[in-house]
Scaffold this motif. Structure first.
Motif, PDB file in Angstrom:
ATOM      1  N   ASN A   1     122.324  78.345  81.237  1.00  0.00           N
ATOM      2  CA  ASN A   1     121.192  77.949  82.083  1.00  0.00           C
ATOM      3  C   ASN A   1     120.466  76.720  81.529  1.00  0.00           C
ATOM      4  N   GLU A   2     121.249  75.715  81.139  1.00  0.00           N
ATOM      5  CA  GLU A   2     120.737  74.452  80.614  1.00  0.00           C
ATOM      6  C   GLU A   2     119.955  74.607  79.314  1.00  0.00           C
ATOM      7  N   GLN A   3     120.196  75.680  78.577  1.00  0.00           N
ATOM      8  CA  GLN A   3     119.559  75.910  77.284  1.00  0.00           C
ATOM      9  C   GLN A   3     120.653  76.094  76.236  1.00  0.00           C
ATOM     10  N   ILE A   4     120.532  75.361  75.134  1.00  0.00           N
ATOM     11  CA  ILE A   4     121.490  75.507  74.034  1.00  0.00           C
ATOM     12  C   ILE A   4     121.107  76.750  73.244  1.00  0.00           C
ATOM     13  N   ILE A   5     122.098  77.626  73.036  1.00  0.00           N
ATOM     14  CA  ILE A   5     121.887  78.873  72.288  1.00  0.00           C
ATOM     15  C   ILE A   5     122.791  78.845  71.059  1.00  0.00           C
ATOM     16  N   PHE A   6     122.181  79.156  69.901  1.00  0.00           N
ATOM     17  CA  PHE A   6     122.915  79.234  68.637  1.00  0.00           C
ATOM     18  C   PHE A   6     122.924  80.689  68.194  1.00  0.00           C
ATOM     19  N   GLU A   7     124.123  81.227  68.029  1.00  0.00           N
ATOM     20  CA  GLU A   7     124.253  82.586  67.499  1.00  0.00           C
ATOM     21  C   GLU A   7     124.523  82.445  66.003  1.00  0.00           C
ATOM     22  N   VAL A   8     123.760  83.168  65.187  1.00  0.00           N
ATOM     23  CA  VAL A   8     123.882  83.064  63.732  1.00  0.00           C
ATOM     24  C   VAL A   8     124.351  84.380  63.139  1.00  0.00           C
ATOM     25  N   GLU A   9     124.856  84.286  61.906  1.00  0.00           N
ATOM     26  CA  GLU A   9     125.303  85.488  61.193  1.00  0.00           C
ATOM     27  C   GLU A   9     124.115  86.275  60.694  1.00  0.00           C
TER      28      GLU A   9
ATOM     29  N   ILE B   1     124.761  69.386  65.166  1.00  0.00           N
ATOM     30  CA  ILE B   1     124.838  70.814  64.854  1.00  0.00           C
ATOM     31  C   ILE B   1     126.206  71.326  65.262  1.00  0.00           C
ATOM     32  N   SER B   2     126.951  71.820  64.297  1.00  0.00           N
ATOM     33  CA  SER B   2     128.284  72.366  64.564  1.00  0.00           C
ATOM     34  C   SER B   2     128.364  73.774  63.990  1.00  0.00           C
ATOM     35  N   ILE B   3     129.475  74.431  64.253  1.00  0.00           N
ATOM     36  CA  ILE B   3     129.713  75.746  63.676  1.00  0.00           C
ATOM     37  C   ILE B   3     129.636  75.588  62.156  1.00  0.00           C
ATOM     38  N   GLY B   4     128.877  76.462  61.508  1.00  0.00           N
ATOM     39  CA  GLY B   4     128.687  76.379  60.060  1.00  0.00           C
ATOM     40  C   GLY B   4     127.350  75.773  59.650  1.00  0.00           C
TER      41      GLY B   4
ATOM     42  N   GLU C   1     142.041  74.143  74.836  1.00  0.00           N
ATOM     43  CA  GLU C   1     142.679  73.292  75.842  1.00  0.00           C
ATOM     44  C   GLU C   1     141.644  72.687  76.778  1.00  0.00           C
ATOM     45  N   GLN C   2     140.599  73.438  77.094  1.00  0.00           N
ATOM     46  CA  GLN C   2     139.511  72.957  77.939  1.00  0.00           C
ATOM     47  C   GLN C   2     138.192  73.316  77.271  1.00  0.00           C
ATOM     48  N   MET C   3     137.176  72.508  77.529  1.00  0.00           N
ATOM     49  CA  MET C   3     135.879  72.810  76.952  1.00  0.00           C
ATOM     50  C   MET C   3     135.287  74.032  77.638  1.00  0.00           C
ATOM     51  N   ASP C   4     134.849  74.982  76.828  1.00  0.00           N
ATOM     52  CA  ASP C   4     134.224  76.216  77.297  1.00  0.00           C
ATOM     53  C   ASP C   4     132.744  76.131  76.923  1.00  0.00           C
ATOM     54  N   MET C   5     131.873  75.987  77.922  1.00  0.00           N
ATOM     55  CA  MET C   5     130.447  75.796  77.655  1.00  0.00           C
ATOM     56  C   MET C   5     129.802  77.019  77.000  1.00  0.00           C
ATOM     57  N   SER C   6     130.485  78.144  77.014  1.00  0.00           N
ATOM     58  CA  SER C   6     129.951  79.333  76.346  1.00  0.00           C
ATOM     59  C   SER C   6     130.495  79.465  74.923  1.00  0.00           C
ATOM     60  N   ASP C   7     131.297  78.491  74.485  1.00  0.00           N
ATOM     61  CA  ASP C   7     131.880  78.528  73.141  1.00  0.00           C
ATOM     62  C   ASP C   7     132.127  77.093  72.665  1.00  0.00           C
ATOM     63  N   LEU C   8     131.029  76.361  72.442  1.00  0.00           N
ATOM     64  CA  LEU C   8     131.118  74.961  72.030  1.00  0.00           C
ATOM     65  C   LEU C   8     131.370  74.842  70.531  1.00  0.00           C
ATOM     66  N   GLY C   9     131.915  73.703  70.139  1.00  0.00           N
ATOM     67  CA  GLY C   9     132.140  73.427  68.726  1.00  0.00           C
ATOM     68  C   GLY C   9     130.971  72.704  68.083  1.00  0.00           C
ATOM     69  N   TYR C  10     130.249  71.889  68.887  1.00  0.00           N
ATOM     70  CA  TYR C  10     129.091  71.169  68.370  1.00  0.00           C
ATOM     71  C   TYR C  10     128.195  70.710  69.512  1.00  0.00           C
ATOM     72  N   VAL C  11     126.950  70.417  69.158  1.00  0.00           N
ATOM     73  CA  VAL C  11     126.007  69.714  70.026  1.00  0.00           C
ATOM     74  C   VAL C  11     125.353  68.634  69.176  1.00  0.00           C
ATOM     75  N   ASP C  12     124.995  67.519  69.820  1.00  0.00           N
ATOM     76  CA  ASP C  12     124.435  66.394  69.086  1.00  0.00           C
ATOM     77  C   ASP C  12     123.416  65.663  69.956  1.00  0.00           C
TER      78      ASP C  12
ATOM     79  N   SER D   1     118.443  79.413  56.926  1.00  0.00           N
ATOM     80  CA  SER D   1     119.376  79.975  55.926  1.00  0.00           C
ATOM     81  C   SER D   1     120.424  80.905  56.517  1.00  0.00           C
ATOM     82  N   ARG D   2     120.662  80.807  57.824  1.00  0.00           N
ATOM     83  CA  ARG D   2     121.687  81.625  58.468  1.00  0.00           C
ATOM     84  C   ARG D   2     122.701  80.707  59.141  1.00  0.00           C
ATOM     85  N   MET D   3     123.984  80.984  58.937  1.00  0.00           N
ATOM     86  CA  MET D   3     125.048  80.126  59.431  1.00  0.00           C
ATOM     87  C   MET D   3     125.306  80.322  60.924  1.00  0.00           C
ATOM     88  N   VAL D   4     125.419  79.185  61.638  1.00  0.00           N
ATOM     89  CA  VAL D   4     125.744  79.212  63.061  1.00  0.00           C
ATOM     90  C   VAL D   4     127.206  79.606  63.227  1.00  0.00           C
ATOM     91  N   LYS D   5     127.468  80.618  64.058  1.00  0.00           N
ATOM     92  CA  LYS D   5     128.848  81.038  64.284  1.00  0.00           C
ATOM     93  C   LYS D   5     129.291  80.819  65.731  1.00  0.00           C
TER      94      LYS D   5
END
Length: 81
Positions: free
Chosen positions: A73-81, A55-58, A37-48, A63-67
């Motif tokens: 703190n103004e830094q994009i963080i990607f958590e991977v499997e 870069i989106s989920i998946g 319903e609202q954008m959650d900066m701690s749980d984004l769908g994509y960055v471009d 060789s590790r998928m972004v989940k």
């Protein structure tokens, strides 16, 4: 690596399952996950960043998928499997 505008970027490993992106990537767009319903900066769908890569989920980093994508703190963080 270079994006379509020739800007150099790369992924830097922060922990075993987290990465950030570094480089001359001045302009960004980003969005929430589908169904939020609202954008959650701690749980984004994509960055471009201008010129890519989109870069989106998946997306794969070393060789590790972004989940999860977060802006912390103004830094994009990607958590991977």
């Amino acid at each position: 690596m270079k994006n379509r505008y020739g800007d150099v970027y790369g992924f830097r490993k922060l922990t075993d399952n987290t990465y950030t992106i570094e480089g001359d990537l001045s302009y960004w767009r980003f969005g929430g996950r589908e169904g939020q319903e609202q954008m959650d900066m701690s749980d984004l769908g994509y960055v471009d960043p201008s010129g890519g890569p989109f870069i989106s989920i998946g997306y794969t980093i070393e060789s590790r998928m972004v989940k999860r994508i977060s802006l912390i703190n103004e830094q994009i963080i990607f958590e991977v499997e």
